[in-house]
Design a protein around this motif. Structure first.
Motif, PDB file in Angstrom:
ATOM      1  N   HIS A  10      22.731  36.005  55.236  1.00  0.00           N
ATOM      2  CA  HIS A  10      23.306  36.237  53.915  1.00  0.00           C
ATOM      3  C   HIS A  10      24.110  37.538  53.983  1.00  0.00           C
ATOM      4  N   VAL A  11      25.402  37.448  53.698  1.00  0.00           N
ATOM      5  CA  VAL A  11      26.281  38.613  53.731  1.00  0.00           C
ATOM      6  C   VAL A  11      26.848  38.841  52.334  1.00  0.00           C
ATOM      7  N   GLU A  12      26.814  40.102  51.899  1.00  0.00           N
ATOM      8  CA  GLU A  12      27.391  40.468  50.600  1.00  0.00           C
ATOM      9  C   GLU A  12      28.457  41.531  50.806  1.00  0.00           C
ATOM     10  N   LEU A  13      29.530  41.430  50.039  1.00  0.00           N
ATOM     11  CA  LEU A  13      30.562  42.458  49.999  1.00  0.00           C
ATOM     12  C   LEU A  13      30.800  42.810  48.544  1.00  0.00           C
ATOM     13  N   GLU A  14      30.760  44.077  48.240  1.00  0.00           N
ATOM     14  CA  GLU A  14      31.056  44.552  46.881  1.00  0.00           C
ATOM     15  C   GLU A  14      32.170  45.578  46.973  1.00  0.00           C
ATOM     16  N   PHE A  15      33.037  45.567  45.960  1.00  0.00           N
ATOM     17  CA  PHE A  15      34.180  46.476  45.939  1.00  0.00           C
ATOM     18  C   PHE A  15      34.150  47.335  44.689  1.00  0.00           C
ATOM     19  N   ARG A  16      34.641  48.551  44.857  1.00  0.00           N
ATOM     20  CA  ARG A  16      34.761  49.463  43.716  1.00  0.00           C
ATOM     21  C   ARG A  16      36.115  50.160  43.811  1.00  0.00           C
ATOM     22  N   GLU A  17      36.894  49.998  42.754  1.00  0.00           N
ATOM     23  CA  GLU A  17      38.165  50.708  42.664  1.00  0.00           C
ATOM     24  C   GLU A  17      37.843  52.072  42.060  1.00  0.00           C
ATOM     25  N   GLU A  18      38.057  53.133  42.842  1.00  0.00           N
ATOM     26  CA  GLU A  18      37.740  54.473  42.349  1.00  0.00           C
ATOM     27  C   GLU A  18      38.814  54.989  41.407  1.00  0.00           C
ATOM     28  N   GLN A  47      50.989  56.739  47.210  1.00  0.00           N
ATOM     29  CA  GLN A  47      51.504  56.759  45.826  1.00  0.00           C
ATOM     30  C   GLN A  47      52.777  55.938  45.640  1.00  0.00           C
ATOM     31  N   VAL A  48      53.615  55.838  46.675  1.00  0.00           N
ATOM     32  CA  VAL A  48      54.871  55.109  46.518  1.00  0.00           C
ATOM     33  C   VAL A  48      54.701  53.604  46.725  1.00  0.00           C
ATOM     34  N   ASP A  49      53.546  53.163  47.236  1.00  0.00           N
ATOM     35  CA  ASP A  49      53.307  51.738  47.449  1.00  0.00           C
ATOM     36  C   ASP A  49      52.912  51.062  46.151  1.00  0.00           C
ATOM     37  N   ALA A  50      53.224  49.773  46.065  1.00  0.00           N
ATOM     38  CA  ALA A  50      52.854  48.985  44.889  1.00  0.00           C
ATOM     39  C   ALA A  50      51.338  48.907  44.774  1.00  0.00           C
ATOM     40  N   ASN A  51      50.842  48.864  43.531  1.00  0.00           N
ATOM     41  CA  ASN A  51      49.409  48.745  43.293  1.00  0.00           C
ATOM     42  C   ASN A  51      48.997  47.289  43.506  1.00  0.00           C
ATOM     43  N   GLN A  52      48.325  47.023  44.633  1.00  0.00           N
ATOM     44  CA  GLN A  52      47.865  45.682  44.975  1.00  0.00           C
ATOM     45  C   GLN A  52      46.366  45.750  45.270  1.00  0.00           C
ATOM     46  N   PRO A  53      45.534  45.652  44.233  1.00  0.00           N
ATOM     47  CA  PRO A  53      44.084  45.804  44.434  1.00  0.00           C
ATOM     48  C   PRO A  53      43.508  44.872  45.492  1.00  0.00           C
ATOM     49  N   ARG A  54      44.016  43.640  45.582  1.00  0.00           N
ATOM     50  CA  ARG A  54      43.498  42.692  46.569  1.00  0.00           C
ATOM     51  C   ARG A  54      43.704  43.208  47.995  1.00  0.00           C
ATOM     52  N   GLY A  56      43.887  46.375  48.905  1.00  0.00           N
ATOM     53  CA  GLY A  56      42.911  47.446  49.095  1.00  0.00           C
ATOM     54  C   GLY A  56      41.529  46.891  49.399  1.00  0.00           C
ATOM     55  N   GLU A  57      41.158  45.803  48.724  1.00  0.00           N
ATOM     56  CA  GLU A  57      39.866  45.165  48.982  1.00  0.00           C
ATOM     57  C   GLU A  57      39.820  44.584  50.396  1.00  0.00           C
ATOM     58  N   GLU A  58      40.918  43.959  50.823  1.00  0.00           N
ATOM     59  CA  GLU A  58      40.949  43.379  52.164  1.00  0.00           C
ATOM     60  C   GLU A  58      40.788  44.454  53.233  1.00  0.00           C
ATOM     61  N   ILE A  59      41.487  45.578  53.061  1.00  0.00           N
ATOM     62  CA  ILE A  59      41.404  46.648  54.053  1.00  0.00           C
ATOM     63  C   ILE A  59      40.024  47.290  54.030  1.00  0.00           C
ATOM     64  N   ALA A  60      39.536  47.649  52.851  1.00  0.00           N
ATOM     65  CA  ALA A  60      38.211  48.270  52.750  1.00  0.00           C
ATOM     66  C   ALA A  60      37.128  47.309  53.231  1.00  0.00           C
TER      67      ALA A  60
END
Length: 93
Positions: A10-18, A47-54, A56-60
């Protein structure tokens, strides 16, 4: 005839946008013996990159899973060493 037994983890991944620039991921795997292994990953957006939460989640998430993989490799080699009485040599991926 050989019987095969399916084993699952069983694997869990949780994300938090700070904030708009940072994402954290927490990974957890539960092994069949009840052992839990945890790891964390982080992503930062320039800061100059577009805000793409997905993204950030993929990288983190990838960084957390990579750390989890390294911990599992280390755990496996520790178990090999304990059982065999010698030092195993892990292959770094």
């Amino acid at each position: 005839m050989t019987m095969h037994t399916a084993v699952g983890w069983h694997v869990e991944l949780e994300f938090r946008e700070e904030d708009d620039l940072h994402t954290r991921a927490a990974a957890l795997v539960r092994l069949p013996d009840g052992t839990e292994v945890r790891a964390h990953g982080r992503a930062s957006r320039h800061q100059v990159d577009a805000n793409q939460p997905r993204v950030g989640e993929e990288i983190a998430g990838a960084r957390a899973l990579n750390e989890l993989a390294m911990q599992l490799l280390s755990k496996a080699h520790d178990e090999i060493d304990a059982e065999s009485g010698r030092t195993s040599h892990p292959i770094h991926v």
